[in-house]
Design a protein around this motif. Structure first.
Motif, short mmCIF file in Angstrom:
data_model
loop_
_atom_site.label_atom_id
_atom_site.label_comp_id
_atom_site.label_asym_id
_atom_site.label_seq_id
_atom_site.Cartn_x
_atom_site.Cartn_y
_atom_site.Cartn_z
N VAL A 1 46.05 43.80 38.80
CA VAL A 1 47.39 43.72 38.22
C VAL A 1 47.78 42.25 38.08
O VAL A 1 47.84 41.53 39.07
CB VAL A 1 48.43 44.45 39.08
N ILE A 2 48.02 41.81 36.86
CA ILE A 2 48.45 40.44 36.62
C ILE A 2 49.96 40.36 36.71
O ILE A 2 50.53 39.46 37.30
CB ILE A 2 48.01 39.98 35.20
N ASP A 3 50.62 41.35 36.10
CA ASP A 3 52.08 41.32 36.03
C ASP A 3 52.60 42.74 35.89
O ASP A 3 51.91 43.60 35.34
CB ASP A 3 52.51 40.47 34.82
N GLY A 4 53.79 43.00 36.41
CA GLY A 4 54.38 44.32 36.27
C GLY A 4 54.34 45.10 37.56
O GLY A 4 54.31 44.52 38.65
N PRO B 1 40.37 39.60 25.67
CA PRO B 1 39.90 38.70 26.73
C PRO B 1 41.08 38.09 27.48
O PRO B 1 42.19 38.06 26.96
CB PRO B 1 39.13 37.62 25.96
N LEU B 2 40.81 37.57 28.67
CA LEU B 2 41.89 37.01 29.48
C LEU B 2 42.21 35.58 29.07
O LEU B 2 41.32 34.83 28.66
CB LEU B 2 41.52 37.04 30.96
N SER B 3 43.46 35.21 29.19
CA SER B 3 43.87 33.82 28.97
C SER B 3 43.49 32.97 30.18
O SER B 3 43.19 33.50 31.25
CB SER B 3 45.38 33.74 28.74
N GLU B 4 43.53 31.65 29.98
CA GLU B 4 43.22 30.74 31.10
C GLU B 4 44.17 30.96 32.26
O GLU B 4 43.77 30.98 33.42
CB GLU B 4 43.31 29.29 30.62
N ALA B 5 45.46 31.12 31.95
CA ALA B 5 46.46 31.30 33.00
C ALA B 5 46.17 32.57 33.80
O ALA B 5 46.29 32.59 35.03
CB ALA B 5 47.85 31.38 32.38
N GLU B 6 45.76 33.62 33.09
CA GLU B 6 45.47 34.88 33.78
C GLU B 6 44.24 34.74 34.66
O GLU B 6 44.20 35.24 35.78
CB GLU B 6 45.26 36.00 32.75
N LEU B 7 43.24 34.03 34.16
CA LEU B 7 42.02 33.84 34.95
C LEU B 7 42.31 33.07 36.24
O LEU B 7 41.75 33.38 37.30
CB LEU B 7 40.97 33.08 34.12
N SER B 8 43.21 32.10 36.14
CA SER B 8 43.50 31.29 37.32
C SER B 8 44.29 32.08 38.37
O SER B 8 44.42 31.66 39.51
CB SER B 8 44.27 30.03 36.92
#
Length: 239
Positions: free
Chosen positions: A67-70, A16-23
């Motif tokens: 894409v969150i990061d990379g 599941p996604l973290s809060e930071a990722e969701l934001s």
DNA sequence: TCATTAAATTGTT
DNA sequence: AACAATTTAATGA
């Protein structure tokens, strides 16, 4: 760079996604709380290693990708015709909606150029949101429209067949603030990776970057590029 | 937190 | 493709 995994196991390691990722997901904010819950509970995040393939030409559509990061690249390798990279895919990008809408097989490969954090929204949830959420429709529509503009620009530059301009366009495309809000003023990309994206050697990319820096459009930084004048970068031509 | 070392990236030939 | 110089990341005191 060989794929270190087989067809789908990327998502077996999903979480599941973290809060930071969701934001960091722009379209989530505009959904109703019910729709948001629906999206959040079905989304999964995974870490793609360099060389991992997220989707392959001919495979049935499974996810809408973010894409969150990379850094990823979209290309048509191993299909008929010469290998062509269409674009680099930086943080903040969401893609695959065209394939999902038509429920047709993927028409391109998506491969990680380096370790990246990616998110998948299952195709069923994608269609449910399309059926119920006006805000979601707006986002997807805008997404399609902005990308159309990019591909038109791409055709225009490729006709000129000038390598400096190809580097400029490839960079400008990845600095698109609407399509890739996660990028900001500094794009994290090595000259080697940029070479993969625009289809040139690292040396040639290095020379092109220096040229673009000399005329004040960018600043070369360690492991990345800072954009100083996005508009000029977009319209850059030789001569 | 700082110093040391290893790894990654860049600039040049 | 190979090299040296530079920057960052990792490690441990």
């Amino acid at each position: 760079m060989t794929a270190s995994n087989m067809s789908v196991p990327l998502w077996q390691r999903a979480r599941p996604l973290s809060e930071a990722e969701l934001s960091d997901i722009p379209w989530l904010a505009s959904l109703s709380s019910q729709e948001k819950g629906q999206a959040v509970s079905s989304m999964r995040a995974a870490t793609a290693q360099a060389g991992d393939v997220l989707c392959r030409i001919g495979k049935p559509p499974t996810y809408w990708f973010g894409v969150i990061d990379g850094l990823l690249k979209m290309s048509n390798d191993n299909s008929a015709g010469p290998p062509i990279t269409f674009t680099g895919v930086p943080p903040g990008a969401w893609f695959g909606e065209g394939t999902l809408l038509k429920r047709e097989p993927y028409r391109y490969n998506i491969q990680a150029l380096r370790r990246s954090t990616v998110v998948g929204l299952p195709i069923d949830t994608f269609h449910e949101l399309l059926d119920t959420s006006l805000a979601f429709n707006r986002f997807v529509l805008r997404q399609l429209n902005e990308r159309l503009g990019q591909f038109i620009a791409a055709v225009e530059i490729d006709r000129l067949n000038d390598t400096d301009s190809r580097v400029a366009r490839g960079l400008a495309a990845m600095f698109h603030p609407e399509l890739y809000p996660g990028v900001g003023q500094v794009l994290r990309i090595t000259q080697q990776e940029l070479g993969y994206v625009v289809g040139l050697s690292r040396q040639r990319v290095n020379e092109a970057l220096k040229g673009l820096q000399d005329i004040g459009l960018i600043r070369i930084e360690y492991g990345g590029v800072r954009v100083l004048d996005l508009e000029m970068l977009r319209n850059h031509r030789v001569g």
